[in-house]
Design an enzyme around this catalytic site. Structure first.
Site, PDB file in Angstrom:
ATOM      1  N   TYR A 142       0.856  -1.190   0.000  1.00  0.00           N
ATOM      2  CA  TYR A 142       0.000   0.000   0.000  1.00  0.00           C
ATOM      3  C   TYR A 142       0.887   1.233   0.000  1.00  0.00           C
ATOM      4  O   TYR A 142       1.790   1.367   0.832  1.00  0.00           O
ATOM      5  CB  TYR A 142      -0.890  -0.005   1.243  1.00  0.00           C
ATOM      6  CG  TYR A 142      -1.765   1.214   1.391  1.00  0.00           C
ATOM      7  CD1 TYR A 142      -2.862   1.418   0.556  1.00  0.00           C
ATOM      8  CD2 TYR A 142      -1.507   2.155   2.385  1.00  0.00           C
ATOM      9  CE1 TYR A 142      -3.680   2.522   0.709  1.00  0.00           C
ATOM     10  CE2 TYR A 142      -2.323   3.263   2.541  1.00  0.00           C
ATOM     11  CZ  TYR A 142      -3.406   3.449   1.705  1.00  0.00           C
ATOM     12  OH  TYR A 142      -4.200   4.548   1.850  1.00  0.00           O
ATOM     13  N   ASP A 237       9.343   3.045  -0.578  1.00  0.00           N
ATOM     14  CA  ASP A 237       8.303   3.627   0.256  1.00  0.00           C
ATOM     15  C   ASP A 237       8.624   3.259   1.705  1.00  0.00           C
ATOM     16  O   ASP A 237       8.318   2.163   2.170  1.00  0.00           O
ATOM     17  CB  ASP A 237       6.935   3.085  -0.156  1.00  0.00           C
ATOM     18  CG  ASP A 237       5.812   3.656   0.696  1.00  0.00           C
ATOM     19  OD1 ASP A 237       6.092   4.311   1.719  1.00  0.00           O
ATOM     20  OD2 ASP A 237       4.639   3.435   0.338  1.00  0.00           O
ATOM     21  N   LYS A 265       4.964   9.158   8.999  1.00  0.00           N
ATOM     22  CA  LYS A 265       4.789   8.548  10.311  1.00  0.00           C
ATOM     23  C   LYS A 265       5.803   9.026  11.341  1.00  0.00           C
ATOM     24  O   LYS A 265       5.605  10.061  11.967  1.00  0.00           O
ATOM     25  CB  LYS A 265       4.764   7.023  10.182  1.00  0.00           C
ATOM     26  CG  LYS A 265       3.591   6.518   9.343  1.00  0.00           C
ATOM     27  CD  LYS A 265       3.421   5.032   9.388  1.00  0.00           C
ATOM     28  CE  LYS A 265       2.296   4.553   8.483  1.00  0.00           C
ATOM     29  NZ  LYS A 265       0.959   4.940   8.945  1.00  0.00           N
TER      30      LYS A 265
END
Length: 427
Positions: A142, A237, A265
């Site tokens: 994702y 990523d 994050k």
């Protein structure tokens, strides 16, 4: 009626499904989600006053735990100076300099407000740099909810059994090639067929959105070699793995140099911050230096950057990641031992401060193997653990997170809860 239930009913009258991100709805596991009122250290408290040992950690950012006093102070101090300016600040420069120092492949870096923004921008930049249009991604990975990347995605899309999204035009999806994670041969074949059209390969170096799936030996190295051979941009990523699995991210852990890296994050410490960066010659294609446009009103927000800077300072303490990895491994070993005692088909895997729990005999290495896990067994386990005061991700397809606030006492209490969950297991 309990306050959690009351709040959930209220929320559903105003918010689709009562939540602002799909997996929070508990539709995969069933039941009513706890509405969190506060957090401190390794624990959160819900609207009914119940305490939980938290292994969600806001889905990864809270690597130093909830409401760390140094992070909270940094946020307060920044807020006192002003919430947003839409103009450059010194703290943005400090963040960029720190990211460049900690992740050496970041020759230039730009701040954004989310991981989705970071990956979306990196994809556009790769296309602008190469003049090509096709993107390669891997099943179950994702990379945010940009149209081109919602093709066989993980995370909430996987939880609901919908690996793609409605609303994505076929011509957009058609520019994304989806391959099997951990299968470098498939990428070699894709380059042989369409190499002249492939702008970039984007990958979670440690997949965390189809549960935790680690790269097989040689997989990431093969991606690097193939992208170099075919002049395609390799994008790591690291929104989830950045400063979670090692100080310099997964690329440091595995010794790979991607062309572009996306972050989020942890670099926000619980506040909305993202970033993308990499090779100078590619990053200089971004406006206003180059023709690839990207902008954001709140990019580099001073309050969010303050939280990130305070967090990144804390994780540079000597031994931080060694202790974090040891705690995570101890958790996994304890849970596996409990399952083995009751002869339950169960396994676990850990990388740095990330972990995966699987109701199958061994950890999966691909999307197909993730699908072999017993989802209903996980759902039963989840609810027993929740009742025992342990808050795991409410999906069989999400990684878990340990923070530096999770000490031996929290690990022991979690293992004791699992022992109770497996005590009367019926397969």
């Amino acid at each position: 009626m309990k306050r959690n239930q009351t709040l959930f009913e209220r929320a559903q009258a105003s918010i689709p499904a009562g939540v602002n991100s799909p997996v929070r709805a508990f539709r995969s596991v069933g039941g009513t989600p706890p509405f969190i009122q506060r957090g401190k250290g390794a624990q959160v408290w819900d609207a009914d006053g119940r305490a939980y040992i938290d292994y969600v950690g806001s889905w990864g950012p809270l690597v130093v735990g909830h409401a760390h006093p140094e992070v909270v102070k940094a946020v307060h101090d920044a807020a006192d100076r002003g919430l947003s300016f839409g103009a450059p600040t010194e703290q943005e420069v400090e963040m960029a300099e720190l990211l460049r120092r900690l992740v050496p492949t970041l020759e230039l870096v730009r701040l954004v407000s989310s991981g989705t923004e970071a990956t979306m921008s990196a994809i556009r930049l790769a296309r602008g740099h190469t003049g090509r249009h096709k993107i390669v991604k891997f099943e179950g990975c994702y990379h945010g909810h940009a149209d081109a990347l919602l093709v066989k995605a993980g995370s909430g899309a996987l939880t609901f059994g919908q690996p793609s999204s409605a609303g994505v035009p076929p011509e957009t999806a058609g520019a994304t090639l989806v391959l099997e994670y951990n299968n470098e041969g498939a990428l070699e074949q894709a380059f042989a067929r369409e190499g002249a059209a492939i702008a970039a390969v984007i990958v979670e170096p440690v997949a965390g959105n189809m549960n935790l799936v680690t790269p097989r030996p040689g997989f990431l190295q093969a991606l690097r070699a193939l992208c170099t051979k075919h002049d395609a941009v390799l994008i790591f990523d690291e929104v989830m793995t950045g400063f979670r699995v090692a100080l310099g991210g997964a690329q440091t852990l595995y010794g790979i140099k991607p062309d572009l890296t996306t972050l989020g994050k942890v670099i926000g410490g619980g506040m909305p911050v993202g970033a993308f960066g990499g090779r100078r010659d590619i990053m200089e294609k971004i406006a206003p230096l180059g023709p690839v446009y990207q902008a954001g009103t709140l990019s580099g927000n001073p309050v969010a950057v303050a939280a990130g800077l305070a967090t990144l300072k804390l994780i540079q303490a000597p031994g931080f990641f060694e202790q974090l990895a040891a705690a995570t491994r101890s958790l996994c070993d304890g849970l596996v031992h409990c399952a083995q005692q009751r002869k339950v088909a169960f396994s676990a895997e850990a990388v740095g401060g990330m972990f995966g729990l699987y109701f199958r005999a061994s950890p999966p290495s691909s999307y197909a193997e993730v699908m072999q896990c017993d989802k209903e067994a996980f759902n039963r386990f989840f609810h027993v653990m929740l009742a025992e005061g342990v808050y795991l991700a409410p999906s069989a397809y999400e990684a878990g997170f340990v923070s530096s606030a999770h000490g031996a006492a929290e690990i022991e209490r979690t293992v004791a809860a699992a022992r109770k969950a497996f005590a009367n297991w019926n397969g």
